[in-house]
Design a protein around this motif. Structure first.
Motif, PDB file in Angstrom:
ATOM      1  N   LEU A 127      27.218   6.831 -11.721  1.00  0.00           N
ATOM      2  CA  LEU A 127      25.891   6.335 -11.351  1.00  0.00           C
ATOM      3  C   LEU A 127      25.985   5.244 -10.288  1.00  0.00           C
ATOM      4  O   LEU A 127      25.149   5.162  -9.381  1.00  0.00           O
ATOM      5  N   VAL A 128      27.003   4.397 -10.399  1.00  0.00           N
ATOM      6  CA  VAL A 128      27.235   3.371  -9.374  1.00  0.00           C
ATOM      7  C   VAL A 128      27.610   4.031  -8.053  1.00  0.00           C
ATOM      8  O   VAL A 128      27.149   3.632  -6.977  1.00  0.00           O
ATOM      9  N   VAL A 129      28.440   5.076  -8.121  1.00  0.00           N
ATOM     10  CA  VAL A 129      28.842   5.789  -6.906  1.00  0.00           C
ATOM     11  C   VAL A 129      27.628   6.437  -6.246  1.00  0.00           C
ATOM     12  O   VAL A 129      27.468   6.394  -5.016  1.00  0.00           O
ATOM     13  N   CYS A 130      26.765   7.016  -7.054  1.00  0.00           N
ATOM     14  CA  CYS A 130      25.558   7.652  -6.493  1.00  0.00           C
ATOM     15  C   CYS A 130      24.646   6.624  -5.831  1.00  0.00           C
ATOM     16  O   CYS A 130      24.074   6.884  -4.757  1.00  0.00           O
ATOM     17  N   ALA A 131      24.512   5.450  -6.466  1.00  0.00           N
ATOM     18  CA  ALA A 131      23.693   4.408  -5.856  1.00  0.00           C
ATOM     19  C   ALA A 131      24.281   3.954  -4.521  1.00  0.00           C
ATOM     20  O   ALA A 131      23.550   3.733  -3.542  1.00  0.00           O
ATOM     21  N   ALA A 132      25.607   3.843  -4.450  1.00  0.00           N
ATOM     22  CA  ALA A 132      26.247   3.446  -3.196  1.00  0.00           C
ATOM     23  C   ALA A 132      26.083   4.525  -2.130  1.00  0.00           C
ATOM     24  O   ALA A 132      25.874   4.225  -0.947  1.00  0.00           O
ATOM     25  N   LEU A 133      26.161   5.806  -2.533  1.00  0.00           N
ATOM     26  CA  LEU A 133      25.989   6.892  -1.566  1.00  0.00           C
ATOM     27  C   LEU A 133      24.560   6.924  -1.034  1.00  0.00           C
ATOM     28  O   LEU A 133      24.335   7.241   0.149  1.00  0.00           O
ATOM     29  N   ASN A 134      23.599   6.623  -1.885  1.00  0.00           N
ATOM     30  CA  ASN A 134      22.220   6.544  -1.399  1.00  0.00           C
ATOM     31  C   ASN A 134      22.073   5.453  -0.334  1.00  0.00           C
ATOM     32  O   ASN A 134      21.406   5.641   0.683  1.00  0.00           O
ATOM     33  N   ALA A 135      22.723   4.313  -0.578  1.00  0.00           N
ATOM     34  CA  ALA A 135      22.668   3.230   0.404  1.00  0.00           C
ATOM     35  C   ALA A 135      23.401   3.608   1.685  1.00  0.00           C
ATOM     36  O   ALA A 135      22.994   3.208   2.786  1.00  0.00           O
ATOM     37  N   VAL A 136      24.476   4.370   1.555  1.00  0.00           N
ATOM     38  CA  VAL A 136      25.213   4.815   2.752  1.00  0.00           C
ATOM     39  C   VAL A 136      24.319   5.647   3.664  1.00  0.00           C
ATOM     40  O   VAL A 136      24.300   5.479   4.891  1.00  0.00           O
ATOM     41  N   CYS A 137      23.578   6.565   3.083  1.00  0.00           N
ATOM     42  CA  CYS A 137      22.703   7.429   3.890  1.00  0.00           C
ATOM     43  C   CYS A 137      21.623   6.638   4.613  1.00  0.00           C
ATOM     44  O   CYS A 137      21.188   7.027   5.695  1.00  0.00           O
ATOM     45  N   LYS A 138      21.213   5.515   4.029  1.00  0.00           N
ATOM     46  CA  LYS A 138      20.108   4.758   4.604  1.00  0.00           C
ATOM     47  C   LYS A 138      20.558   3.619   5.505  1.00  0.00           C
ATOM     48  O   LYS A 138      19.909   3.325   6.511  1.00  0.00           O
ATOM     49  N   LEU A 139      21.671   2.971   5.193  1.00  0.00           N
ATOM     50  CA  LEU A 139      21.997   1.690   5.819  1.00  0.00           C
ATOM     51  C   LEU A 139      23.218   1.712   6.733  1.00  0.00           C
ATOM     52  O   LEU A 139      23.347   0.844   7.591  1.00  0.00           O
ATOM     53  N   ILE A 140      24.115   2.660   6.556  1.00  0.00           N
ATOM     54  CA  ILE A 140      25.336   2.657   7.369  1.00  0.00           C
ATOM     55  C   ILE A 140      25.004   3.147   8.777  1.00  0.00           C
ATOM     56  O   ILE A 140      24.436   4.230   8.942  1.00  0.00           O
ATOM     57  N   ASN A 141      25.372   2.335   9.784  1.00  0.00           N
ATOM     58  CA  ASN A 141      25.122   2.716  11.172  1.00  0.00           C
ATOM     59  C   ASN A 141      26.384   3.276  11.801  1.00  0.00           C
ATOM     60  O   ASN A 141      27.420   3.423  11.145  1.00  0.00           O
ATOM     61  N   GLU A 142      26.290   3.576  13.080  1.00  0.00           N
ATOM     62  CA  GLU A 142      27.405   4.238  13.762  1.00  0.00           C
ATOM     63  C   GLU A 142      28.653   3.366  13.783  1.00  0.00           C
ATOM     64  O   GLU A 142      29.775   3.875  13.724  1.00  0.00           O
ATOM     65  N   GLU A 143      28.490   2.060  13.854  1.00  0.00           N
ATOM     66  CA  GLU A 143      29.647   1.178  13.957  1.00  0.00           C
ATOM     67  C   GLU A 143      30.395   1.046  12.630  1.00  0.00           C
ATOM     68  O   GLU A 143      31.601   0.818  12.626  1.00  0.00           O
ATOM     69  N   THR A 144      29.689   1.170  11.517  1.00  0.00           N
ATOM     70  CA  THR A 144      30.319   0.993  10.209  1.00  0.00           C
ATOM     71  C   THR A 144      30.684   2.313   9.542  1.00  0.00           C
ATOM     72  O   THR A 144      31.150   2.305   8.408  1.00  0.00           O
TER      73      THR A 144
END
Length: 957
Positions: A127-144
């Motif tokens: 569940l923690v991994v899924c929450a982090a993956l949701n944030a990745v789709c929304k917040l991670i930009n090209e540089e990160t």
């Protein structure tokens, strides 16, 4: 939030009341007042120390509620970021939810959550991994992306299907943001297509669709796999959980049909593999639900894209027929759109549904009408063009949307040009379009119409073209009687009347010119229409002159010409003068200038300018130089070099961001210790801003004593109070001559003893920049106003400081002063105590040797007296005037100067003893004061008390 409003998250009554009050607000102003009050409450409470996690979670949810209502909640963003670091699952997921709603990928706080996301991606709790993956789709930009990409690739093999699905979604997001970052991971999408979980397989279809859209040929081998998956879905082999309204995984079917449409386009072999499964979907699909109709529509789109198949086309036509016969406007719209796709392949299908299409034109739904007109535009032929164009014009009159009215007008013109049954109908149709659309008609439409009338229908039948032009002239003369016409239409009318108004001989030149004058007078505010009218008049008169007929200009034409000749518009003036000039030419010249019916003739342009050959030859015979091509020129300057130089100079004046180069330190001349035995004071220039040290060779001066009369104070290490700040920490504020010790030998700083062109230029530039505060400081330190240039001749006191001498352009070094002192025999000075820091190599007998530590400050005074006594041969210096002038400023300004300087220890110029130390040693009567007074009595024979009893105390303190 819904659960929160129902108390599912154990929220406080205060939060529930907030949600209730906002829901019951009767106006936007009341809602804003409630939200602003809530913001102030949250600002106060969220800043309190030691807030419980449960309370902080509620505050963050309330901030989310405030943000969703359009108000700023940025003051709480950092608290949401802190929540994702918490170990509690509920708090962490709440923090991730808030951060995803608050921040975007370019926000400054993103850098604070990357490390936490990396840690959570490795968590054992899925569940923690899924929450982090949701944030990745929304917040991670090209540089990160590179920071989390390896961990996400590893999660593709995670045992939990939810994690694998979200990992696929994250990679798809990375591909959308930066395709190059995941280009090496395309094979992972192919592998996940065969995942055991249908959810992971369905998620993989989305990135594959984007990849296939960009490169179809690379994925032709997957056609069989996609067909197999679609067949299994249609046969209901997937779990019941994927059914939606009794349709087996409809969204997976729609995505697969879109992919197959791309892969089967213009590919017969690939399309043949799809026919069976697409036909099965047509038969099994339930048209009683919206989702079933959506799958049917996607099947029709697929059939219209792949290689045609008669059976599939028939099934698609049946489905379209059901759509058009439905009472739902949505299904009718879908049927019209699907019919527009099929008529590209099979036009006869549209003929079966013409009545249904016409019914849609009369539907009150405006969106359905517009879609139907798009279909009619695709269905138009020479047999139905009249009905369709008339319907379009009628609809154009009934709408107020100027943008769509412009689009319909252009389509009407296009259809009339392609399928016009007769010239009369074409002209009438164009007149209607211009009348109803007005100035909304694109100017290109008017130009196309004029070109079409000039060129005819492209056939060799000149009679048809003449009839077309005659019909246009007749209709336009009739339309001119209407009160108000669009400007674009008037331009067309003037042009046609000018070109073909008298071509068939039906109308006289006087009648046409009279009409044109009426147009110019009626639309006097439109400069473009008047310009077209004047040009049309010029053409008519030119044609009359070329035909040999006499030109009788009407009175209204004369008045119009006189008005245009004095017009403020240069364009109208030029056209009027051209008309006046054309009327005065003969028939042959006019025919050459304005030939009849030559508006579409190609103008031949002689790029070689061969018509100038005769003129060039004649000039060469008279002695002119022939032209030499640039490629054949030798020994001549190349203009491109100058261009490159100019470009370089222009670029060199731009902003430079590199650091300045440090000054190059040159080797300084070593001074023998023997030369330092002299007690000469080294002269220095006036106080200036701190600057770079320029090391140059010294030039011997003619007069050494004149330059040595200056008395300066060293301020090495004292913080500068005036002028610009520099990056040279050791630069002296007074710019005085400094002594440096290198390898045990004292040297004179070359920056203050140099005499070169660079130094003079730099000093002259700095003199301009001296501030009044700096000049005031110099006057207070040295007893009088500073001088930038002073001669050593009579009329100026030799004791006044000067930075530049006429005969000596630079102050001399100690070595030069010492060498010149040797050649000039001067009387011994009893107060010359020598250099206290450097021992002289020559033995000297000094009666006050034992007291030289006490008499360091006096050395300056005695040296000044000695120098002033030897500077002039015929005139003795005013020694007491020197003392009086020097002490006058120092006595009043001494306390202000010392308090204004930030570094108290100001070093003495010769002895190196600080002024503070001298001041301390001069307190109270002592042997030092007595010796000073006695020495001056012996030297000058003057009693110190008769001049100034506090002289030495002022000088020393």
């Amino acid at each position: 939030l819904t659960k929160g409003s129902q108390g599912g998250f154990y929220q406080s009554k205060e939060f529930l009341d907030l949600v209730k009050s906002i829901g019951e607000a009767r106006s936007k102003a009341e809602e804003d007042r409630i939200v602003l009050s809530e913001i102030e409450t949250l600002k106060r409470r969220i800043s309190e120390p030691d807030i419980p996690k449960r309370k902080m979670k509620e505050y963050i949810i309330r901030l989310v509620y405030v943000e969703m209502l359009g108000h700023d909640a940025s003051f709480g963003y950092i608290h949401a970021v802190k929540m994702i670091h918490d170990d509690s699952l509920l708090v962490k997921r709440t923090g991730y939810l808030a951060v995803m709603l608050f921040l975007n990928e370019d926000h400054d706080l993103i850098i604070l959550i990357v490390n936490t996301i990396q840690k959570d991606l490795k968590s054992d709790n899925y569940l923690v991994v899924c929450a982090a993956l949701n944030a990745v789709c929304k917040l991670i930009n090209e540089e990160t992306i590179p920071a989390v990409l390896p961990q996400i690739v590893e999660l593709l093999a995670h045992p939990k299907e939810a994690v694998r699905k979200k990992a696929i979604m994250a990679l798809h997001r990375f591909y959308q943001k930066s395709p190059s970052s995941v280009s090496h991971l395309v094979s992972n999408f192919r592998k996940r297509l065969c995942d055991n979980d249908p959810g992971v397989m369905g998620a993989t279809l989305c990135p594959l669709f984007d990849l296939i859209t960009n490169d179809v040929n690379s994925y032709k081998d997957l056609v069989i796999s996609f067909v197999s998956i679609l067949k299994q879905v249609a046969e209901r082999r997937l779990p019941k959980a994927y059914d939606y309204h009794q349709m087996p995984a409809p969204f997976i079917q729609i995505k697969l049909l879109k992919i197959l449409a791309l892969l089967g386009s213009s590919d017969k072999q690939a399309s043949e593999n799809m026919y069976t499964v697409v036909g099965d979907i047509f038969r099994k699909c339930d048209s009683s639900s919206n989702i079933g109709n959506a799958v049917l529509y996607e099947c029709i789109c697929c059939v219209s894209s792949i290689y045609p198949n008669p059976k599939l086309l028939e099934s698609a036509a049946d489905a379209i027929s059901r759509f058009l016969k439905s009472d739902s406007h949505n299904l009718k719209y879908m049927g019209i759109d699907a019919l527009g796709r099929l008529i590209k392949i099979s036009p006869e299908i549209a003929e079966q549904h013409q009545l249904a299409v016409i019914d849609c034109l009369e539907d009150p739904d405006d969106t359905l009408k517009r879609k139907t007109f798009e279909l009619l535009y695709k269905m138009t032929k020479s047999t139905n063009v009249e009905v369709i164009v008339d319907r379009m014009i009628d609809y154009m009159n009934s709408i107020n949307d100027n943008h769509y009215k412009t689009e319909i007008a252009s389509r009407c013109v296009e259809l009339a040009e392609q399928f016009a049954p007769s010239n009369q109908w074409f002209i009438q149709t164009m007149n209607k379009v211009f009348e109803h659309a007005g100035d909304l008609v694109n100017i290109k439409v008017a130009h196309n119409l004029m070109r079409l009338i000039a060129e005819g229908f492209g056939e060799d039948d000149d009679t048809a073209d003449s009839q077309l032009r005659s019909s246009a002239v007749e209709s336009y003369l009739h339309i001119l009687g209407e009160p108000k016409l669009p400007s674009v239409f008037l331009q067309v009318i003037c042009w046609v009347l000018g070109e073909y108004g008298t071509a068939d001989g039906k109308y006289s030149a006087s009648y046409i010119t009279g009409k044109l004058c009426d147009v110019a007078e009626a639309y006097s505010n439109d400069e473009t229409v008047k310009a077209y009218a004047v040009t049309a008049l010029m053409k008519i008169y030119a044609f009359e002159i070329a035909a040999g007929r006499k030109v009788d200009m009407l009175p209204e034409c004369h008045s119009l010409m006189e008005e245009f000749l004095a017009s403020h518009s240069t364009d109208l003036q030029q056209r009027a003068y051209e008309l006046q000039a054309v009327i005065g030419l003969d028939a042959h010249a006019v025919e050459s200038i304005l030939p009849s019916d030559a508006s579409c003739e190609d103008i031949e342009v002689d790029k070689a300018l061969s018509f100038l050959n005769g003129y060039i030859q004649e000039s060469i015979e008279k002695g002119a130089q022939p032209y030499i091509p640039e490629s054949e020129r030798t020994g001549m300057l190349n203009i491109s070099n100058f261009r490159n130089q100019d470009h370089h100079e222009a670029s060199s004046h731009g902003l430079r961001f590199e650091a300045y180069e440090l000054p190059k330190q040159t080797e300084q001349a070593r001074i023998p210790p023997a030369s330092l035995a002299s007690t000469e004071l080294v002269p220095v220039p006036e106080p200036m801003y701190p600057r770079e040290s320029y090391q140059t060779t010294t030039v011997p001066s003619v007069s050494s004593d004149a330059a040595s009369t200056e008395l300066k104070l060293r301020l090495d290490g004292v913080q500068k109070r005036w002028g610009r700040q520099t990056h040279f920490p050791s630069t002296s504020t007074s710019n005085s001559t400094s002594l440096k010790t290198v390898n045990g030998i004292t040297q004179v700083d070359g920056s203050n003893t140099a005499n070169s062109r660079t130094r003079e230029t730099y000093d002259s530039r700095k003199q301009v920049e001296i501030s009044p505060e700096k000049q005031k400081l110099a006057a207070s330190l040295f007893g009088g106003p500073s001088k930038t240039e002073k001669k050593s001749a009579a009329g100026h006191k030799s004791s006044k400081p000067s930075s530049h001498m006429v005969k000596s352009h630079a102050p001399k070094s100690s070595m030069e002063v010492a060498s010149e002192k040797t050649s000039v025999q001067q009387p011994p000075d009893l107060l010359d105590f020598g250099e206290p820091t450097v021992k002289s190599t020559a033995p000297s007998l000094d009666p006050f040797k034992d007291l030289e530590g006490l008499l360091e400050p006096t050395t300056q005074v005695s040296s000044a007296v000695n120098h002033s006594s030897t500077a002039a041969v015929t005139k003795s210096p005013d020694i007491m005037g020197l003392y009086t002038e020097t002490t006058a400023g120092a006595h009043h300004k001494d306390s202000d100067i010392l308090s204004g300087l930030s570094n108290p220890p100001m070093t003495n110029m010769v002895g190196g003893t600080t002024t503070m130390q001298v001041a301390q040693s001069s307190k109270g009567p002592n042997l030092k004061d007595s010796l000073e007074k006695d020495a001056l009595v012996r030297q000058m024979g003057v009693t110190p008390s008769s001049q100034n009893p506090n002289l030495f105390k002022d000088l020393l303190g």
